[in-house]
Design a protein around this motif. Structure first.
Motif, short mmCIF file in Angstrom:
data_model
loop_
_atom_site.label_atom_id
_atom_site.label_comp_id
_atom_site.label_asym_id
_atom_site.label_seq_id
_atom_site.Cartn_x
_atom_site.Cartn_y
_atom_site.Cartn_z
N ASN A 35 0.81 -1.21 0.00
CA ASN A 35 0.00 0.00 0.00
C ASN A 35 0.84 1.26 0.00
O ASN A 35 1.97 1.27 0.47
CB ASN A 35 -0.93 0.03 1.21
CG ASN A 35 -2.09 -0.91 1.06
OD1 ASN A 35 -2.49 -1.27 -0.04
ND2 ASN A 35 -2.65 -1.32 2.18
N THR A 68 -3.80 3.40 -0.63
CA THR A 68 -4.15 2.85 -1.94
C THR A 68 -3.08 1.85 -2.34
O THR A 68 -1.98 1.85 -1.78
CB THR A 68 -4.29 3.99 -2.99
OG1 THR A 68 -4.79 3.45 -4.21
CG2 THR A 68 -2.97 4.70 -3.23
N THR A 69 -3.38 1.01 -3.28
CA THR A 69 -2.43 -0.01 -3.73
C THR A 69 -1.27 0.63 -4.49
O THR A 69 -1.48 1.41 -5.42
CB THR A 69 -3.14 -1.05 -4.63
OG1 THR A 69 -4.23 -1.61 -3.90
CG2 THR A 69 -2.18 -2.15 -5.05
N ASP A 80 1.72 0.88 -7.03
CA ASP A 80 2.10 0.35 -8.33
C ASP A 80 3.49 0.90 -8.66
O ASP A 80 3.65 2.11 -8.85
CB ASP A 80 1.08 0.78 -9.38
CG ASP A 80 1.42 0.32 -10.79
OD1 ASP A 80 2.55 -0.18 -11.03
OD2 ASP A 80 0.56 0.45 -11.68
#
Length: 175
Positions: A61, A137-138, A140
């Motif tokens: 996260n 949030t995830t 990336d």
């Protein structure tokens, strides 16, 4: 052979525990400050904001938070009346496709700190009252990430309306 397998098992267990309890893979902070001059005999006050972002390898996260501190510009308070009709901070987690790309807000949260800044002439420690945390949030690794914040305040009795203070965002993190 049994010693090699036992050693390999212990090593992989240690690595798995290290990954499970790993802290942030990357964390960064940006600091901002601004002065507010009030009408009348209210003391000038300096506000400091530390905006932090982190991506955590154990959960995958991205997190972001802003912590607000403040202190008087003078030692004496002559007019202790209400200073703000409104004082809000918005913390954002942002991402972009490249270093020169445009930020996209991934998550954000606005925190109303009017009561705490009006009730205390100074604040120098971390607590839930002076902290604004955006929803995580995830993460990336293909994107470039940062955390940013904005303060919007309206001074009581100055007749100017809301003032927006853009704060220093954190550096970009990628990978």
């Amino acid at each position: 052979m049994r010693k090699i397998l036992t050693a390999a098992g212990l090593t992989s267990s240690a690595v798995a525990l290290g990954v499970l309890f790993a802290g942030p893979a990357a964390a960064w902070t940006a600091s901002s400050q601004f002065d507010v001059v009030f009408p009348g005999q209210k003391p000038q006050t300096t506000y400091y904001v530390e905006t932090t972002g982190a991506n955590t390898t154990s959960s995958g996260n991205m997190t972001g938070k802003s912590v607000l501190y403040w202190q008087l510009g003078v030692d004496q308070v002559i007019d202790g009346s209400k200073r703000f009709t409104s004082f809000k901070i918005t913390t954002r987690i942002e991402a972009r496709l490249g270093t020169s790309g445009v930020d996209e807000v991934m998550t954000k949260k606005t925190c109303d700190m009017t009561e705490v800044v009006n009730n205390h002439y100074a604040w120098s420690y971390d607590s839930p009252e002076n902290t604004c945390v955006a929803p995580s949030t995830t993460y990336d690794g293909e994107l470039w990430w940062s955390s940013d914040a904005t303060v919007v305040y309206d001074i009581e009795g100055d007749g100017k309306g809301a003032i927006t203070q853009e704060l220093q965002g954190t550096r970009l993190v990628h990978g």
